[in-house]
Design a protein around this motif. Structure first.
Motif, PDB file in Angstrom:
ATOM      1  N   UNK A 219       0.848  -1.183   0.000  1.00  0.00           N
ATOM      2  CA  UNK A 219       0.000   0.000   0.000  1.00  0.00           C
ATOM      3  C   UNK A 219       0.888   1.239   0.000  1.00  0.00           C
ATOM      4  N   UNK A 220       0.532   2.251  -0.754  1.00  0.00           N
ATOM      5  CA  UNK A 220       1.335   3.460  -0.908  1.00  0.00           C
ATOM      6  C   UNK A 220       1.064   4.456   0.218  1.00  0.00           C
ATOM      7  N   UNK A 221       1.964   5.424   0.322  1.00  0.00           N
ATOM      8  CA  UNK A 221       1.833   6.502   1.301  1.00  0.00           C
ATOM      9  C   UNK A 221       0.492   7.208   1.129  1.00  0.00           C
ATOM     10  N   UNK A 222      -0.263   7.338   2.219  1.00  0.00           N
ATOM     11  CA  UNK A 222      -1.539   8.033   2.200  1.00  0.00           C
ATOM     12  C   UNK A 222      -2.728   7.161   1.884  1.00  0.00           C
ATOM     13  N   UNK A 223      -2.507   5.878   1.453  1.00  0.00           N
ATOM     14  CA  UNK A 223      -3.620   4.991   1.153  1.00  0.00           C
ATOM     15  C   UNK A 223      -4.128   4.321   2.432  1.00  0.00           C
ATOM     16  N   UNK A 224      -5.406   3.868   2.347  1.00  0.00           N
ATOM     17  CA  UNK A 224      -6.049   3.259   3.518  1.00  0.00           C
ATOM     18  C   UNK A 224      -5.371   1.936   3.874  1.00  0.00           C
ATOM     19  N   UNK A 225      -5.270   1.668   5.168  1.00  0.00           N
ATOM     20  CA  UNK A 225      -4.630   0.441   5.661  1.00  0.00           C
ATOM     21  C   UNK A 225      -5.249   0.040   6.986  1.00  0.00           C
ATOM     22  N   UNK A 226      -4.866  -1.147   7.420  1.00  0.00           N
ATOM     23  CA  UNK A 226      -5.276  -1.626   8.738  1.00  0.00           C
ATOM     24  C   UNK A 226      -4.082  -2.006   9.594  1.00  0.00           C
ATOM     25  N   UNK A 227      -3.002  -2.470   8.964  1.00  0.00           N
ATOM     26  CA  UNK A 227      -1.834  -2.953   9.685  1.00  0.00           C
ATOM     27  C   UNK A 227      -0.574  -2.340   9.096  1.00  0.00           C
ATOM     28  N   UNK A 228       0.444  -2.206   9.941  1.00  0.00           N
ATOM     29  CA  UNK A 228       1.730  -1.678   9.481  1.00  0.00           C
ATOM     30  C   UNK A 228       2.309  -2.523   8.346  1.00  0.00           C
ATOM     31  N   UNK A 229       2.095  -3.842   8.404  1.00  0.00           N
ATOM     32  CA  UNK A 229       2.704  -4.749   7.430  1.00  0.00           C
ATOM     33  C   UNK A 229       2.225  -4.479   6.006  1.00  0.00           C
ATOM     34  N   UNK A 230       1.060  -3.835   5.866  1.00  0.00           N
ATOM     35  CA  UNK A 230       0.550  -3.529   4.532  1.00  0.00           C
ATOM     36  C   UNK A 230       1.356  -2.428   3.859  1.00  0.00           C
ATOM     37  N   UNK A 231       1.921  -1.529   4.677  1.00  0.00           N
ATOM     38  CA  UNK A 231       2.540  -0.303   4.145  1.00  0.00           C
ATOM     39  C   UNK A 231       3.960  -0.577   3.669  1.00  0.00           C
ATOM     40  N   UNK A 232       4.090  -1.049   2.442  1.00  0.00           N
ATOM     41  CA  UNK A 232       5.410  -1.319   1.866  1.00  0.00           C
ATOM     42  C   UNK A 232       5.533  -0.779   0.444  1.00  0.00           C
ATOM     43  N   UNK A 233       4.538  -0.006  -0.004  1.00  0.00           N
ATOM     44  CA  UNK A 233       4.564   0.512  -1.370  1.00  0.00           C
ATOM     45  C   UNK A 233       5.419   1.751  -1.515  1.00  0.00           C
ATOM     46  N   UNK A 234       5.608   2.510  -0.424  1.00  0.00           N
ATOM     47  CA  UNK A 234       6.439   3.723  -0.456  1.00  0.00           C
ATOM     48  C   UNK A 234       7.577   3.561   0.535  1.00  0.00           C
ATOM     49  N   UNK A 235       8.780   3.888   0.099  1.00  0.00           N
ATOM     50  CA  UNK A 235       9.954   3.745   0.944  1.00  0.00           C
ATOM     51  C   UNK A 235       9.817   4.612   2.196  1.00  0.00           C
ATOM     52  N   UNK A 236      10.124   3.998   3.334  1.00  0.00           N
ATOM     53  CA  UNK A 236      10.094   4.659   4.650  1.00  0.00           C
ATOM     54  C   UNK A 236       8.685   5.049   5.105  1.00  0.00           C
ATOM     55  N   UNK A 240       1.055   2.346   9.813  1.00  0.00           N
ATOM     56  CA  UNK A 240      -0.378   2.543   9.574  1.00  0.00           C
ATOM     57  C   UNK A 240      -0.931   3.325  10.765  1.00  0.00           C
ATOM     58  N   UNK A 241      -1.202   4.601  10.572  1.00  0.00           N
ATOM     59  CA  UNK A 241      -1.574   5.483  11.676  1.00  0.00           C
ATOM     60  C   UNK A 241      -2.941   6.120  11.420  1.00  0.00           C
ATOM     61  N   UNK A 242      -3.581   6.559  12.513  1.00  0.00           N
ATOM     62  CA  UNK A 242      -4.854   7.262  12.406  1.00  0.00           C
ATOM     63  C   UNK A 242      -4.611   8.686  11.922  1.00  0.00           C
ATOM     64  N   UNK A 243      -5.272   9.043  10.829  1.00  0.00           N
ATOM     65  CA  UNK A 243      -5.171  10.393  10.276  1.00  0.00           C
ATOM     66  C   UNK A 243      -6.577  10.825   9.871  1.00  0.00           C
ATOM     67  N   UNK A 244      -7.122  11.806  10.587  1.00  0.00           N
ATOM     68  CA  UNK A 244      -8.450  12.349  10.269  1.00  0.00           C
ATOM     69  C   UNK A 244      -9.508  11.243  10.144  1.00  0.00           C
ATOM     70  N   UNK A 245      -9.710  10.526  11.230  1.00  0.00           N
ATOM     71  CA  UNK A 245     -10.778   9.519  11.354  1.00  0.00           C
ATOM     72  C   UNK A 245     -10.588   8.297  10.455  1.00  0.00           C
ATOM     73  N   UNK A 246      -9.402   8.079   9.963  1.00  0.00           N
ATOM     74  CA  UNK A 246      -9.139   6.848   9.219  1.00  0.00           C
ATOM     75  C   UNK A 246      -7.676   6.485   9.406  1.00  0.00           C
ATOM     76  N   UNK A 247      -7.363   5.238   9.060  1.00  0.00           N
ATOM     77  CA  UNK A 247      -5.981   4.777   9.163  1.00  0.00           C
ATOM     78  C   UNK A 247      -5.380   4.751   7.761  1.00  0.00           C
TER      79      UNK A 247
END
Length: 727
Positions: A219-236, A240-247
């Protein structure tokens, strides 16, 4: 016989099997041929269904009979199944089961086996039927027909057409890593794949198995996620954090998101940077710019701040503002530097200057008396001259002595000092009335009362007041000895324990033999209320009619029979000087009581007497005759003893001699008898009357020793001792 198509086989049971597919071919022979196939589906227990097939008593039967048997199940167990029947004619025709075939799916392994029902007679006359039974655990399938997914358990089932029965039924969804085939449906985002000759559900490409399901990864930076492990589409961007009522996928720690990329953040002061947003490693260092002509971009302090080591500090600080270094304190306040104050560092004036809190400027300090000034704090060059006095408005003031201070002999000294307050000069002692003296007490000099005054409750009052003069407190009454008491009427009185006599105070309750000036003082010893002169000194002594005995005054002249405590009190009756155990005066030893007088007792024959009871000195001498003791009646005085009047003298004296006889033996007896009577007469002359001092018998005889009474006119031994010691 069961045929196994995979070596990895496990035991089958209703609780673990995925489903049992039984295809039963029932041969029905009809008396006529039919061209149309009919279908019927109903719920039935697999156990009851199989038992029905094995029971030969059911042949032949109508299909409706089987349906009625199944309808008898009011509740279903783990082996509940769905039975589907198909026939070409009518359900009321006789039928018979000739053969059956079953397929078992268990953990991805398929088993094939035959069911052999009981054969019916005359099978060629029976109707031919086909039946399909699908069995599964009650928690895995609801056994119902469906038209779409809404008729099934949407979380675990899907509506799908079954090839054997050509019907839409609810089929369980297979989970990841569970076995699957063409008749089973893998869950969302997964598909049935063959791995090592075994077909199981696996996550689709771009998905990974996380928390028991297939979830999208890369999943890319800024895209919806549920777990940290999903976030590997954008380097660094691996969080997966809460930002404006969504993760959503966000940059990892110490990185910042800029134009869909994660740049290193928290860049420290002086470190290389690309954009200004990176410079947040230190507060107020948000400028990404060049420094000192260098072409390299580095993080620098923003405007209004100065660099100090690895931090940016606010510049141009005013008085009393927090600081860390001197450079922060601006020149606009004057000579100010950064100092420690109350566990903090503040911009304060430098040494030799003081803070003007109104103008927030530093003023010159250590101004002496009469020097110019703007604020009081400048005037600290002269002790106690800390007041900036303004004579004219709008002009500078001059340093002056503080309030309640005066310029005395080249110093500002505090005036209006009260009693016992410290002083250096008498002019200071004007705070208390009549306390204008400054004198030393130990190592200090204090304001004290004027001469002739005493301190009382913080004020000075007249002292040395005499007896009868006005007063406020006891301490004033010292002009007359033994006063010391200020009475309720406001005059000096004699102290407690003293008596006013004329203009003097004399001590009262003086005890016997203590010094005195007046008999009223002698009240300390009972009955010793007379002040007499003894040996040139006045002493308290016993009153008239009393005698001193061991420091106590006892009543004298106690008569026979009157109460007493000591012998010396019994001098009211002659020869009655003894105080008995019953506390009354008794006759002396050798005297007997006769009514209210004591007479000589134990008087011998021929001695003077006045009463018969006195004559007890000899045996048989119990009579006072003509003023002399004589033998009682019937006896005669012979040889100083009383003998019976009717017996010859010689018979009385030598009676034993006549009895003994004559001869030599008689002489011996005569000699012994003579000696016996001689001794007897000698003893009888010494007889004394034994008296028991009966206190109730007026004629009883006393034999106590006579105690001489001390003369009232003589000085007692205790008084003589006190006089000799210089009372």
């Amino acid at each position: 016989m069961i045929q196994q198509s995979n070596k990895k086989t496990k035991s089958a049971s209703p609780n673990v099997c995925n489903y049992i597919l039984v295809q039963t071919v029932i041969m029905n022979i009809f008396n006529f041929s039919c061209t149309t196939a009919l279908h019927q589906g109903f719920v039935c227990s697999y156990t009851k269904f199989n038992k029905f097939l094995q029971n030969g008593n059911n042949c032949p039967y109508y299909p409706e009979q089987l349906m009625r048997v199944c309808d008898q199940d009011n509740h279903f167990k783990d082996d509940t199944c769905m039975v589907f029947l198909s026939w070409e004619c009518k359900r009321s025709y006789d039928s018979s089961i000739t053969s059956a075939h079953a397929k078992l799916h268990l953990y991805g392994v398929r088993y094939n086996f035959d069911l052999k029902p009981k054969a019916c007679q005359n099978q060629h006359n029976l109707q031919k039927l086909e039946a399909t039974i699908i069995c599964e655990h009650v928690t895995e399938i609801n056994g119902t027909l469906c038209e779409n997914d809404d008729g099934c358990n949407r979380n675990r089932e899907i509506c799908k057409k079954h090839d054997f029965i050509n019907k839409e039924i609810c089929i369980p969804i297979r989970h990841v890593y569970e076995s699957c085939d063409d008749y089973s449906m893998c869950e969302k985002n997964s598909e049935c794949k063959e791995i090592n000759q075994r077909r199981t559900c696996q996550c689709q490409q771009g998905y990974e198995f996380i928390d028991s399901r297939c979830i999208k990864v890369s999943v890319l930076l800024g895209e919806t996620c549920e777990y940290d492990h999903q976030c590997s589409g954008t380097k660094n961007a691996t969080l997966c954090l809460h930002v404006q009522n969504r993760k959503e996928c966000s940059c990892q720690k110490n990185f910042v998101a800029i134009n869909d990329k994660c740049y290193k953040g928290n860049v420290s002061l002086g470190k290389p940077c690309y954009i200004q947003a990176q410079c947040d490693g230190e507060p107020e260092s948000t400028n990404c710019t060049t420094e000192n002509g260098s072409s390299e971009l580095t993080c620098q302090c923003q405007s209004g701040f100065i660099k100090n080591k690895n931090m940016c500090l606010q510049a141009n600080k005013g008085l009393y503002e927090d600081c860390q270094i001197d450079d922060q304190c601006s020149e606009k306040s004057g000579k100010s530097i950064c100092k420690d104050a109350l566990h903090r560092k503040l911009c304060l004036c430098d040494i030799g200057y003081v803070e003007d809190r109104e103008s927030l400027k530093c003023r010159k300090a250590n101004q002496k008396i009469n020097d110019t000034c703007k604020i009081n704090e400048q005037c600290n060059g002269t002790k106690n001259a800390n007041t900036c006095h303004f004579v004219e408005i709008g002009k500078e003031g001059i340093c002056s002595c503080n309030r309640r201070f005066a310029w005395i002999e080249g110093r500002c000294l505090e005036v209006g000092r009260f009693l016992f307050e410290q002083c250096d000069h008498p002019n200071q002692c004007n705070g208390s009335i009549n306390a204008n003296v400054c004198k030393g007490f130990g190592n200090e000099t204090l304001c004290y009362c004027n001469h002739g005054y005493l301190e009382y409750k913080g004020k000075c009052i007249h002292g040395n007041r005499k007896l009868g003069e006005s007063c406020e407190a006891d301490i004033q009454c010292s002009g007359t000895n033994n006063t010391g008491v200020c009475g309720k009427d406001g005059t000096c009185l004699c102290a407690t324990g003293y008596l006013k006599l004329k203009q003097y105070c004399f001590q009262v309750k003086r005890q016997i033999f203590e010094s005195c000036n007046h008999s009223k003082q002698c009240s300390g010893t009972e009955n010793a209320n007379v002040c007499k002169e003894y040996g040139g000194k006045m002493l308290c002594y016993c009153a008239h009619g009393y005698l001193e005995d061991k420091g106590v005054c006892r009543q004298e002249h106690r008569k026979l029979g009157e109460s007493c405590e000591e012998h010396l009190q019994c001098n009211g009756t002659e020869n009655a000087g003894f105080c008995g155990d019953n506390g009354t005066c008794l006759c002396n030893i050798g005297f007997i009581r006769l009514q209210e007088v004591c007479l000589q007792g134990n008087v011998s024959l021929g001695q003077s007497c006045s009463n018969d009871s006195q004559c007890t000195g000899n045996e048989k001498s119990e009579r006072c005759l003509a003023g002399k003791c004589d033998c009682k009646e019937g006896f005669l005085l012979k040889s100083l003893q009383c003998l019976p009047a009717d017996e010859p003298f010689w018979m009385n004296e030598y009676r034993l001699l006549l009895i003994a006889g004559g001869g030599g033996l008689g002489m011996i007896v005569f000699f012994i008898t003579t000696m016996y009577f001689a001794l007897k007469r000698r003893t009888s002359s010494k007889l004394r009357l034994s008296c028991h001092h009966s206190e109730n018998d007026s004629s009883s005889i006393s034999h106590y020793p006579l105690t001489e009474r001390s003369s009232v006119q003589q000085v007692p031994s205790r008084a003589r001792k006190l006089l000799s010691n210089g009372l």
